[in-house]
Each structure stands twice: as C-alpha cells, then as structure tokens.
Design a protein around this motif. Structure first.
Motif, PDB file in Angstrom:
ATOM      1  N   THR A  40       0.834  -1.211   0.000  1.00  0.00           N
ATOM      2  CA  THR A  40       0.000   0.000   0.000  1.00  0.00           C
ATOM      3  C   THR A  40       0.860   1.249   0.000  1.00  0.00           C
ATOM      4  N   LEU A  41       1.889   1.256   0.822  1.00  0.00           N
ATOM      5  CA  LEU A  41       2.795   2.402   0.860  1.00  0.00           C
ATOM      6  C   LEU A  41       3.502   2.584  -0.482  1.00  0.00           C
ATOM      7  N   PHE A  71       2.426   1.509  -3.408  1.00  0.00           N
ATOM      8  CA  PHE A  71       1.394   1.913  -4.370  1.00  0.00           C
ATOM      9  C   PHE A  71       1.108   3.405  -4.266  1.00  0.00           C
ATOM     10  N   PHE A  72       1.003   3.909  -3.035  1.00  0.00           N
ATOM     11  CA  PHE A  72       0.692   5.318  -2.832  1.00  0.00           C
ATOM     12  C   PHE A  72       1.820   6.222  -3.332  1.00  0.00           C
ATOM     13  N   ARG A 103      -4.213  11.181 -10.034  1.00  0.00           N
ATOM     14  CA  ARG A 103      -3.774  11.038  -8.648  1.00  0.00           C
ATOM     15  C   ARG A 103      -4.972  10.890  -7.707  1.00  0.00           C
ATOM     16  N   ILE A 131      -5.680   7.312  -7.184  1.00  0.00           N
ATOM     17  CA  ILE A 131      -4.739   6.746  -6.211  1.00  0.00           C
ATOM     18  C   ILE A 131      -5.193   7.099  -4.797  1.00  0.00           C
ATOM     19  N   LEU A 132      -5.643   8.331  -4.607  1.00  0.00           N
ATOM     20  CA  LEU A 132      -6.125   8.763  -3.288  1.00  0.00           C
ATOM     21  C   LEU A 132      -7.390   8.014  -2.865  1.00  0.00           C
ATOM     22  N   THR A 142      -6.093   4.069  -2.073  1.00  0.00           N
ATOM     23  CA  THR A 142      -5.206   3.906  -0.921  1.00  0.00           C
ATOM     24  C   THR A 142      -5.962   3.719   0.405  1.00  0.00           C
ATOM     25  N   LEU A 148      -7.190   0.157   0.640  1.00  0.00           N
ATOM     26  CA  LEU A 148      -6.110  -0.774   0.950  1.00  0.00           C
ATOM     27  C   LEU A 148      -5.691  -0.670   2.416  1.00  0.00           C
ATOM     28  N   ILE A 149      -5.713   0.527   2.968  1.00  0.00           N
ATOM     29  CA  ILE A 149      -5.370   0.708   4.381  1.00  0.00           C
ATOM     30  C   ILE A 149      -6.412   0.024   5.268  1.00  0.00           C
TER      31      ILE A 149
END
Length: 97
Positions: free
Chosen positions: A12-13, A15-16, A35, A38-39, A42, A45-46
């Motif tokens: 996840t990190l 990927f971000f 972007r 992506i936001l 993320t 995923l967290i």
C-alpha cells in the motif's frame, strides 16, 4: 495473517508513493489515471490492511488460549442398567370396606 497484513501495508505504501509520482505506472490498465484515483484506492487498501492485522491478532489469541487450557478428557456416558422383572404375581387390589 499478521505477516500478510505487513506485506499488504508495504504494498500500500509503495502503491501510494509510486501513484503520487507517476499514476500511470500502478494503474497501467487505465487509459488516463489520475492522482485522485490513487487517493481513493489507498484508504481502501489501508482499511483492508488494518482489518487483516486485527483478525490475525484475534486468531493468534484464540489459538494461544486453546493451547493453554488442557483438553478435557471425554468421559463415557452412563449406560442405563435394566432392572430385572420380579417373578411374583401382581398383588390384587385391596377391597374397600
């Protein structure tokens, strides 16, 4: 499960960070990724990572509790013993006076 949650956290990190630099790389299958996508991905995923970690800790606690308590030995169920029949004839009902 805890091990997999750490792996997913690292992914996840990665990927971000990669998605914030070049959104086209992690989302290569989209024509024009942004972007903002992506936001949005993320936090999902967290949440999956935190849930996986919590469930892993819960299962580890349950397994540890099962190992600490001694296993109960199953006792055989009592079997009913038949009562022998008496050979005497049944008594006649008492007469009323």
């Amino acid at each position: 499960m805890v091990f997999y949650s750490f792996n997913l956290a690292a992914f996840t990190l990665f990927f971000f960070v990669l998605g914030m630099i070049k959104p086209k790389w992690p989302l290569f299958f989209l024509k024009e990724p942004t972007r903002f996508m992506i936001l949005m991905i993320t936090p999902i995923l967290i949440m999956i990572t935190v849930t996986l970690y919590g469930e892993g800790l819960k299962r580890e606690r349950e397994e540890k509790a099962l190992q600490e308590t001694p296993a109960k030995v199953a006792e055989p169920a009592p079997v009913p013993v038949p009562v022998p029949a008496t050979d005497a004839p049944p008594s006649a009902p008492a007469s009323k006076k």
